[in-house]
Write a protein that holds these residues in place. Structure first.
Motif, PDB file in Angstrom:
ATOM      1  N   ASN A   1       0.646  -1.185  -0.326  1.00  0.00           N
ATOM      2  CA  ASN A   1       0.367   0.572   0.159  1.00  0.00           C
ATOM      3  C   ASN A   1       0.750   1.253   0.013  1.00  0.00           C
ATOM      4  OD1 ASN A   1      -2.249  -1.711  -0.092  1.00  0.00           O
ATOM      5  ND2 ASN A   1      -2.547  -1.462   2.313  1.00  0.00           N
TER       6      ASN A   1
ATOM      7  N   ARG B   1      -6.907   2.753  -4.910  1.00  0.00           N
ATOM      8  CA  ARG B   1      -5.938   4.172  -5.095  1.00  0.00           C
ATOM      9  C   ARG B   1      -5.526   4.550  -6.237  1.00  0.00           C
ATOM     10  NH1 ARG B   1      -5.104   8.673  -4.843  1.00  0.00           N
ATOM     11  NH2 ARG B   1      -3.623  10.062  -3.841  1.00  0.00           N
TER      12      ARG B   1
ATOM     13  N   GLU C   1     -12.249  -5.495  -8.296  1.00  0.00           N
ATOM     14  CA  GLU C   1     -10.977  -4.690  -8.670  1.00  0.00           C
ATOM     15  C   GLU C   1     -10.670  -4.252  -9.726  1.00  0.00           C
ATOM     16  OE1 GLU C   1     -10.030  -8.360  -5.317  1.00  0.00           O
ATOM     17  OE2 GLU C   1     -11.560  -8.119  -7.365  1.00  0.00           O
TER      18      GLU C   1
ATOM     19  N   SER D   1     -12.463  -0.817  -9.760  1.00  0.00           N
ATOM     20  CA  SER D   1     -11.928   0.082  -9.010  1.00  0.00           C
ATOM     21  C   SER D   1     -10.772   0.308 -10.095  1.00  0.00           C
ATOM     22  CB  SER D   1     -11.414  -0.662  -7.762  1.00  0.00           C
ATOM     23  OG  SER D   1     -11.625  -0.882  -6.557  1.00  0.00           O
TER      24      SER D   1
ATOM     25  N   ASP E   1      -3.436  -5.476  -3.451  1.00  0.00           N
ATOM     26  CA  ASP E   1      -5.179  -5.262  -2.968  1.00  0.00           C
ATOM     27  C   ASP E   1      -6.115  -4.669  -3.282  1.00  0.00           C
ATOM     28  OD1 ASP E   1      -4.368  -3.214  -1.305  1.00  0.00           O
ATOM     29  OD2 ASP E   1      -3.782  -4.188   0.690  1.00  0.00           O
TER      30      ASP E   1
ATOM     31  N   TRP F   1      -7.636  -2.807  -1.336  1.00  0.00           N
ATOM     32  CA  TRP F   1      -7.028  -0.772  -1.394  1.00  0.00           C
ATOM     33  C   TRP F   1      -5.819   0.098  -2.438  1.00  0.00           C
ATOM     34  CZ3 TRP F   1      -3.128   2.928  -0.988  1.00  0.00           C
ATOM     35  CH2 TRP F   1      -3.401   3.670  -0.062  1.00  0.00           C
ATOM     36  N   SER F   2      -4.950  -0.741  -2.532  1.00  0.00           N
ATOM     37  CA  SER F   2      -4.090  -0.788  -4.461  1.00  0.00           C
ATOM     38  C   SER F   2      -4.722  -0.642  -5.188  1.00  0.00           C
ATOM     39  CB  SER F   2      -2.665  -1.639  -4.292  1.00  0.00           C
ATOM     40  OG  SER F   2      -2.433  -1.532  -2.845  1.00  0.00           O
TER      41      SER F   2
END
Length: 442
Positions: A105, A142, A166, A169, A136, A138-139
């Motif tokens: 991250n 972002r 994923e 995102s 993951d 979150w990554s």
């Protein structure tokens, strides 16, 4: 007489004092790796030393694992590289390729901040390759947010496995994106449910080069991806006169589509002004895929120039196969009417004889309509007559044409005019063999 130059001048683009800049860059990179307790990337160290020896600037950074994973090596990290680029104000780097790493991250957060600087970034990256890496959720989220503000022109995420969440995102940062023009998601485990998401992104962005080889889109996913592109091509083909002849030396014009439109063409306003811009560059393709030259913003809209759909389980098998006839109608509509499409790869998909015949008729209609030539690849698992006919009418690759010209130039020296017909037939046979070999290995 003017005095001859004793040494060849360096290209104007090369900055002065390349060697001291790269030597200092290497020392700073070594320092940041030591402070962060990470390992030097062997590829970056090697490329820097090679560039120093050749007195050439380094534009591409390749980040890979250090040594054998079974030994006790310190991990390779992305952060020291980005910190070095920042500290040294290195403005010549254009591409970062990250291969086979577990990205944390903090690494993705620093990369995101690096991309979000947009026009003020220290390193104006145009290409980012993240290949066979683990990130993951979150990554990925972002990174997806950073894509909205980045200056990237090409994004490669091959061999990174994505689920529905994923993928969403990542794609969230590409809607209404007028900078990114090439997207590669090869062998990412994409299923039929990914098709509508990809179709929506294509409809609302400037992406005109899409590589999704080696996934499992099947008939329904491919149909959802192609439908908005085909509908738009049909509207343009019927409502507007045919663009400039492909032999006139001018590239096709690109339309401007209203931003924020939906993925279906029925919701795109036909009353918008027909603003067009010429292509800023012609993509030169290497073996790995994506072109590298882009000069300015492109227009957003549901059109593509290069589309690779090889090995996506597109066939008549199971319930998915029931949608093959509708997919065939959509695909042939795209072939007949799209003035932008220049290359489409359908290799390693068992389309069947009926679909192949429809593709052949669409190619003939495209030629009759004087649209730009189209290079198309299909699986040879159809009748030889249909396969050869498709091969003959589709655009031949430049590489094959060059080989044919070289053979002609070598043999025409000693071949008499009476053997000219035999020469052409031999060259065509060699060309056909090369194409068949490519189809079986592609």
């Amino acid at each position: 007489m003017p005095r001859a130059k004793e040494r060849k001048q360096k290209p104007k683009g090369d900055p002065p004092l390349v060697v001291p800049v790269l030597q200092k860059f290497l020392k700073t990179y070594q320092k940041h790796c030591l402070l962060s307790r990470t390992s030097l990337c062997p590829a970056i160290q090697r490329d820097l030393k090679n560039s120093i020896d050749r007195d050439q600037i380094l534009r591409k950074f390749m980040l890979v694992r250090a040594g054998d994973s079974t030994t006790n090596h310190l991990p390779v990290s992305l952060e020291p590289l980005l910190m070095t680029i920042r500290d040294e104000s290195y403005t010549q780097g254009k591409e970062i390729c990250i291969w086979g790493l577990q990205l944390t991250n903090p690494e993705i957060a620093r990369l995101a901040l690096f991309l979000e600087s947009k026009g003020h970034t220290i390193c104006p990256l145009t290409t980012l390759d993240i290949i066979n890496c683990k990130m993951d959720l979150w990554s990925l989220g972002r990174l997806g947010k950073a894509l909205q503000f980045s200056s990237l022109h090409f994004l490669v995420l091959d061999y990174c496995k994505f689920g529905n969440e994923e993928l969403e995102s990542i794609l969230s940062g590409l809607e209404n994106n007028q900078r990114l023009q090439g997207l590669s998601l090869r062998y990412c485990g994409l299923g039929p449910q990914s098709g509508p998401k990809l179709g929506s992104v294509i409809s609302q962005s400037a992406i005109c080069e899409l590589h999704v080889d080696g996934n499992h889109l099947q008939c329904s996913g491919t149909l959802a991806l192609l439908r908005p592109i085909a509908e738009y091509a049909e509207i343009q083909g019927k409502d507007q006169p045919t663009s400039t002849s492909p032999h006139a030396g001018n590239p096709p014009l690109l339309p401007q589509v209203c931003l924020g439109g939906s993925s279906t063409l029925s919701q795109i306003s036909k009353s918008s002004k027909a603003v067009t811009v010429k292509r800023t560059s012609q993509r030169k393709r290497g073996e790995r895929g994506m072109g590298k030259k882009v000069k300015r913003l492109m227009e957003a809209g549901p059109w593509v120039v290069t589309l690779h759909l090889a090995d996506n389980s597109i066939d008549r098998m199971g319930k998915e196969g029931e949608q093959l006839p509708e997919l065939t109608r959509t695909l042939t509509c795209l072939i007949k009417y799209s003035t932008h499409l220049k290359e489409i790869d359908l290799g390693n998909n068992v389309l069947g004889e009926m679909t192949a015949v429809d593709i052949l008729e669409a190619l003939r209609a495209r030629k009759t309509g004087k649209l730009p030539p189209l290079k198309i690849t299909v699986s040879p698992r159809i009748s030889s007559d249909t396969f050869i006919s498709i091969w003959k009418i589709s655009k031949k690759s430049n590489r094959t044409s060059k080989k044919k010209k070289k053979v002609n130039s070598l043999l025409s020296v000693w071949l008499s005019s009476s053997h000219k017909g035999a020469l052409d037939e031999a060259c065509a046979s060699v060309e056909m063999g090369l194409f068949l070999r490519h189809s079986h290995t592609g």
